[in-house]
Scaffold this active site. Structure first.
Site, PDB file in Angstrom:
ATOM      1  N   ARG A  24       0.826  -1.209   0.000  1.00 42.74           N
ATOM      2  CA  ARG A  24       0.000   0.000   0.000  1.00 42.74           C
ATOM      3  C   ARG A  24       0.864   1.264   0.000  1.00 42.74           C
ATOM      4  O   ARG A  24       0.543   2.244  -0.671  1.00 42.74           O
ATOM      5  CB  ARG A  24      -0.971  -0.017   1.184  1.00 42.74           C
ATOM      6  CG  ARG A  24      -2.104  -0.973   0.897  1.00 42.74           C
ATOM      7  CD  ARG A  24      -3.056  -1.243   2.037  1.00 42.74           C
ATOM      8  NE  ARG A  24      -4.088  -2.153   1.519  1.00 42.74           N
ATOM      9  CZ  ARG A  24      -5.156  -2.580   2.188  1.00 42.74           C
ATOM     10  NH1 ARG A  24      -5.355  -2.183   3.433  1.00 42.74           N
ATOM     11  NH2 ARG A  24      -6.026  -3.396   1.622  1.00 42.74           N
ATOM     12  N   TYR A  47      -6.290  -0.475  -7.125  1.00 41.43           N
ATOM     13  CA  TYR A  47      -5.667  -1.742  -6.675  1.00 41.43           C
ATOM     14  C   TYR A  47      -4.998  -1.634  -5.308  1.00 41.43           C
ATOM     15  O   TYR A  47      -4.910  -0.559  -4.743  1.00 41.43           O
ATOM     16  CB  TYR A  47      -4.788  -2.370  -7.745  1.00 41.43           C
ATOM     17  CG  TYR A  47      -3.584  -1.657  -8.312  1.00 41.43           C
ATOM     18  CD1 TYR A  47      -2.895  -0.675  -7.638  1.00 41.43           C
ATOM     19  CD2 TYR A  47      -3.100  -2.056  -9.575  1.00 41.43           C
ATOM     20  CE1 TYR A  47      -1.764  -0.094  -8.193  1.00 41.43           C
ATOM     21  CE2 TYR A  47      -1.971  -1.479 -10.136  1.00 41.43           C
ATOM     22  CZ  TYR A  47      -1.300  -0.496  -9.435  1.00 41.43           C
ATOM     23  OH  TYR A  47      -0.197   0.063  -9.980  1.00 41.43           O
ATOM     24  N   GLU A  48      -4.605  -2.768  -4.770  1.00 42.66           N
ATOM     25  CA  GLU A  48      -4.112  -2.858  -3.376  1.00 42.66           C
ATOM     26  C   GLU A  48      -5.117  -2.299  -2.369  1.00 42.66           C
ATOM     27  O   GLU A  48      -4.741  -1.662  -1.386  1.00 42.66           O
ATOM     28  CB  GLU A  48      -2.757  -2.140  -3.220  1.00 42.66           C
ATOM     29  CG  GLU A  48      -1.581  -2.887  -3.801  1.00 42.66           C
ATOM     30  CD  GLU A  48      -1.410  -4.283  -3.227  1.00 42.66           C
ATOM     31  OE1 GLU A  48      -1.833  -4.514  -2.076  1.00 42.66           O
ATOM     32  OE2 GLU A  48      -0.861  -5.153  -3.924  1.00 42.66           O
ATOM     33  N   GLY A  49      -6.396  -2.561  -2.609  1.00 48.53           N
ATOM     34  CA  GLY A  49      -7.453  -2.027  -1.752  1.00 48.53           C
ATOM     35  C   GLY A  49      -7.908  -0.691  -2.303  1.00 48.53           C
ATOM     36  O   GLY A  49      -7.134   0.265  -2.274  1.00 48.53           O
ATOM     37  N   GLN A  76      -9.613   1.756   1.839  1.00 47.98           N
ATOM     38  CA  GLN A  76      -8.624   2.425   2.694  1.00 47.98           C
ATOM     39  C   GLN A  76      -9.322   3.323   3.708  1.00 47.98           C
ATOM     40  O   GLN A  76      -8.975   3.334   4.897  1.00 47.98           O
ATOM     41  CB  GLN A  76      -7.669   3.289   1.853  1.00 47.98           C
ATOM     42  CG  GLN A  76      -6.921   2.558   0.746  1.00 47.98           C
ATOM     43  CD  GLN A  76      -6.017   1.459   1.263  1.00 47.98           C
ATOM     44  OE1 GLN A  76      -5.446   1.566   2.353  1.00 47.98           O
ATOM     45  NE2 GLN A  76      -5.901   0.384   0.513  1.00 47.98           N
TER      46      GLN A  76
END
Lengths: 594, 594
Positions: free
Chosen positions: B297, B438-440, B445
């Site tokens: 992240r 992406y990556e959450g 978040q």
């Protein structure tokens, strides 16, 4: 993803925000009836959804290949365009004298929104043609009108606007294209133009270019620019297509979006000079072009609304289907539809709120354009003209800014799928990106608003707009309805901010123009938020008063409330940026080129 | 447009915001010296600008053609990648035991920013590899470490993260890929994964897939997920490349951006099951994956900073060259460079302010990750861990949101040219769009921030962060410097808003979770504005104290001031949305599917 024309919200906005019912009752629109309006909207929505929307993906994928000076439009486009023109849609607003339907601007605006939501690349061609029609109708000789208007209004020929050159974009004073008197009343045009939308295509047998150029003895700057008709094919005395004119498309641009719309580099006079016909007077071309550009600004604003509507529909549909996680309070089996997650709802409501708010501003503007033309008294027409001139930059900047934002949110709602081109959400974002740039960048719009419009009538024009908004906020407060939540309070805060920011700018315009210019963009946004927010509240109030179907009234009230409580809340921060953020901009020296 | 590594601002941010000088003085980073740091940054900047940046356009244009299961990377990529890996850049942060450089996370963060600014598609591969290295280093057996880590750290092999499946995106509980015990300690993996970055390519001889899968007897949901190493080629006992494993790339995505990064659909076990090796314990895979995902992240946040930096540089250069109109006060000949127009300056300063603010937040986070690992005491390490966990979602959401916004502004500064792909501004906007997803997703978040982080230590963690910000605001006020304008007042307003919004959320988390969830996104933005604004002020203060070269100190102060007076001003409006905007969201029922 298909497009459904949002005829219900369009009609409601026309009636309750753009004052269509009242205008019909007052006879402003002649014989036009509410029934006819409904029928036109239904038919337009049907054509947009059934015929134009299917062109959107193919246009994006295949673009408009260019070879040997010719542009090939995507498959299916020519047939749909022909059917669309044959149905009379191109001449909706044009003079009956030359074959137009002579319907008001508000109706055309609603239709423009639908064509462009279905496919903005398709909508762009007619948008430019309508602009050219207006310029010719307002400024050309009767002879030129007779030759060109009937075919352009019928859509048999399209029109273009040739303003931009490599060194002359926002600043037209720098343009270099030459026009020389041929001695027979015609002119010879020589020069290069860039970013010419639909400058070349194979949809029609002729293309009528409107070209800005400079005579040899013209004064420098914008006072030395003349406007010419330069047809692709000359027109014979009997109206038939004649010789090829000395104008050609040199290349087309490889663009981020609107791939179905050919953006051309045009070369005039390779072979001695293209034959041009003066529109209006020599050296008065820019004034003629501005008449047309103002209406084109409304049309581009509607493109912003259109793409926002399309993106919102697609995101709503996806969020209703896609399941991930469990939303609070969800009692169903397994994962819940993501539309139930509060954070996703926030995105979707932001999309819907901005879209409907921008629509309201645009239709309001269209109604004022009508009033400027059709008002019963000179005072009425002048009032319409004044308000239209104020609303134009707000409509253009706000609608196209939110077009970008809403299309980007649409991608976000889709998650990883949004980044995959086949999903279609990304195309909306790519297509939308030009709307904030062409027909005067949104920075130019904001500067126009601040430097030309705010001070109109000594500030009384904006003051009147603010009073109008306060009436709406007071009405909301007067409902004492819990459904509206804090709508009245939030709108009042936004209006207060607008009023203070306006006062600051009126003073700054006299004492420190750089200060006013630095605050232009946040001011335009602030105006858009206050205006869009009150317009949504006005629509909600009217639907409640009219006893609209329960769900519909609830949706309008909920959208107005969301806008006031979550979007208009940016107003006080924007005010601060306008009133005390300029020093930090003007104090900084950025590095000039080497 | 070339890329120049902004080594001066990077170094200044590391020193004055991320506390690098103090950490070096405290011996937190062992033998590392300030000189070595400078040398590493210089070299990385040089490699990024000279070798990687030229790959950016060709990667976008040619993409990564896929045929017969193979992906061909763009021309020039393999050579540059090999040289980059050979120079040791891939193992910058990895354990020395396996060949890494064991440099701190702050240094790696600065380098990640530079690789990704030069070419985000190029930077993505190593970003995933580093994540895989971390997961293996933290959780795999010594045997697996010995086999895989040296080659992955050297960059001879790359790594991937296989989480997503068609029905399991944000919600990993839904994943279906199967793992079965083979009886010999290995596993057989069967299933399909989508959106696998660098899942297939021809840069290296092997690819090490980290795959989340479910054992037959695993509990339902996220507690039944295990993590496996599934190499493309099995590895022989002597470390040489062995047989092809039963995993293949089925297709690659046609994406909006990062065209140089192949995004693959992976098929495991077409031929009976891919051989997999368990990482950590059965059913504990998600915990292992989360360790890695947190650092990823930060890496994605840095991609947001990187693209914003790249877009800002390009827009600044264009605005310095391009001439249109006459800016107020311009005394030169003809048209002025557009960089002098206040409205264009506002756009450029917004770009610079957001970029540097996001950079500051990311480097702060990197320093806390270092403290979590290297702190001298357990208390110190825990404090670092806690603050890192708070800063992670803010860094990711804020940096990638502003990445989108700054890249879009970059297009706007270019006017019509920005919409033409050859200009390169549009590519940044297309590339940036995935970082917020992406990556959450940034919604995830924000929800992580609100539901997991705000309540940490009973709210004391956020309270500590707020106190820290207040110290900076007070210092700015204490300078009594006109250069700072209203910076202290505006930052204090933003911090006050953050404090009130935090208090609201702490209460809502207990009484009405849907209310807290509805406010997550504006709260994350509010936090980012307050934190970024104070960080820029902190950097400016330090540069002034240190007697930095006049121009540099003035730029830092001017940027901090602009941020406070024009960007942080959004804070109060965001607070209102958090504290009283949720009802309007939760009251509305959006339409569910058919």
């Amino acid at each position: 993803m298909t497009y459904r024309a949002p005829v219900t919200d369009i009609a409601s906005t026309l009636k309750h925000v753009a004052g269509l019912d009242q205008a019909l009752a007052d006879g402003l629109y002649g014989e036009l009836t509410a029934d006819l309006v409904d029928a036109v909207l239904e038919e337009a929505g049907k054509f947009a959804a059934e015929r134009i929307a299917p062109l959107n993906t193919v246009g994006d994928k295949l673009g408009t290949p260019f070879k040997d000076g010719k542009v090939t439009m995507p498959p299916g486009w020519k047939e749909t365009y022909s059917d669309w023109a044959a149905a009379g849609w191109n001449g909706l607003m044009a003079d009956a004298e030359f074959g137009g339907q002579a319907l008001p601007c508000v109706i055309n605006a609603a239709c423009l929104e639908m064509w462009n939501a279905a496919c903005s690349s398709f909508g762009l061609g007619p948008l430019l043609t309508q602009g050219a029609i207006e310029a010719i109708a307002a400024h050309a000789s009767d002879q030129l009108k007779t030759i060109y208007l009937p075919k352009m209004i019928s859509g048999e020929w399209t029109g273009t606007m040739n303003l931009t050159e490599p060194s002359a974009g926002s600043d037209l004073a720098a343009l270099r294209t030459k026009a020389e008197r041929a001695g027979d009343g015609t002119y010879r045009i020589t020069g290069n133009k860039i970013f010419i939308t639909y400058g070349e295509h194979d949809l029609t047998e002729n293309i009528v270019h409107l070209v800005l150029a400079r005579l040899p003895d013209a004064p420098a700057g914008t006072k030395g620019i003349s406007l010419f008709i330069v047809p692709k094919f000359l027109v014979n005395a009997d109206g038939s297509i004649g010789q090829r004119n000395d104008v050609r498309c040199h290349s087309i641009e490889h663009k981020l979006g609107v791939h179905g719309s050919p953006t051309c580099t045009m070369v005039y006079g390779d072979d001695g000079g293209a034959i041009g016909y003066l529109v209006g007077e020599e050296n008065r071309g820019l004034a003629a072009m501005f008449t047309m550009m103002n209406n084109a600004r409304l049309a581009v604003a509607l493109q912003g609304v259109a793409i926002a509507e399309r993106a919102t529909q697609q995101a709503m549909a996806y969020a209703a289907e896609r399941r991930q996680g469990r939303a609070p309070g969800y009692a169903g089996e397994g994962m819940s539809p993501i539309i139930l997650h509060p954070d996703v709802k926030r995105m979707l409501l932001t999309m819907r709120g901005y879209t409907q708010g921008a629509r309201a501003i645009c239709y309001m503007l269209a109604a004022e354009i009508d009033r400027a033309h059709l008002g019963k008294t000179e005072a009425e027409r002048q009032a319409g003209q004044a308000r239209a001139s104020l609303l134009t930059p707000i409509a253009k900047a706000f609608s196209t800014d939110i077009g970008n934002e809403v299309a980007s949110l649409g991608v976000q709602v889709h998650g990883g799928m949004g980044f995959v081109e086949e999903t279609g959400a990304a195309q909306h974002m790519r297509d939308a990106r030009i709307f904030a740039i062409y027909e005067g960048t949104n920075g130019i719009q904001a500067i126009d608003l601040v430097t030309r419009k705010v001070a109109l009538e000594g500030g009384a024009l904006v003051a009147g707009e603010i009073s109008r908004m306060r009436v709406v906020a007071a009405k909301v407060a007067g409902t004492n309805s819990a459904d509206f939540g804090r709508t009245a309070a939030r709108l009042t805060e936004a209006i207060d901010s607008l009023e203070r920011a306006t006062g600051h700018l009126l003073a700054a315009l006299k004492s420190n123009p750089a200060d006013a210019l630095a605050g232009a963009t946040p001011y335009a946004r602030l105006f858009g938020l206050a205006l869009g927010g009150t317009a949504l509240a006005e629509k909600a109030l009217a639907q409640r008063d009219n006893g609209a179907a329960e769900a519909l009234g609830a949706e309008a009230t909920g959208t107005a409330r969301f806008f006031a409580e979550n979007l208009a809340t940016a107003a006080p921060g924007l005010e601060v940026s306008v009133t005390s953020g300029a020093d930090s901009i003007n104090a900084i020296q950025l590095q000039l080129a080497g």
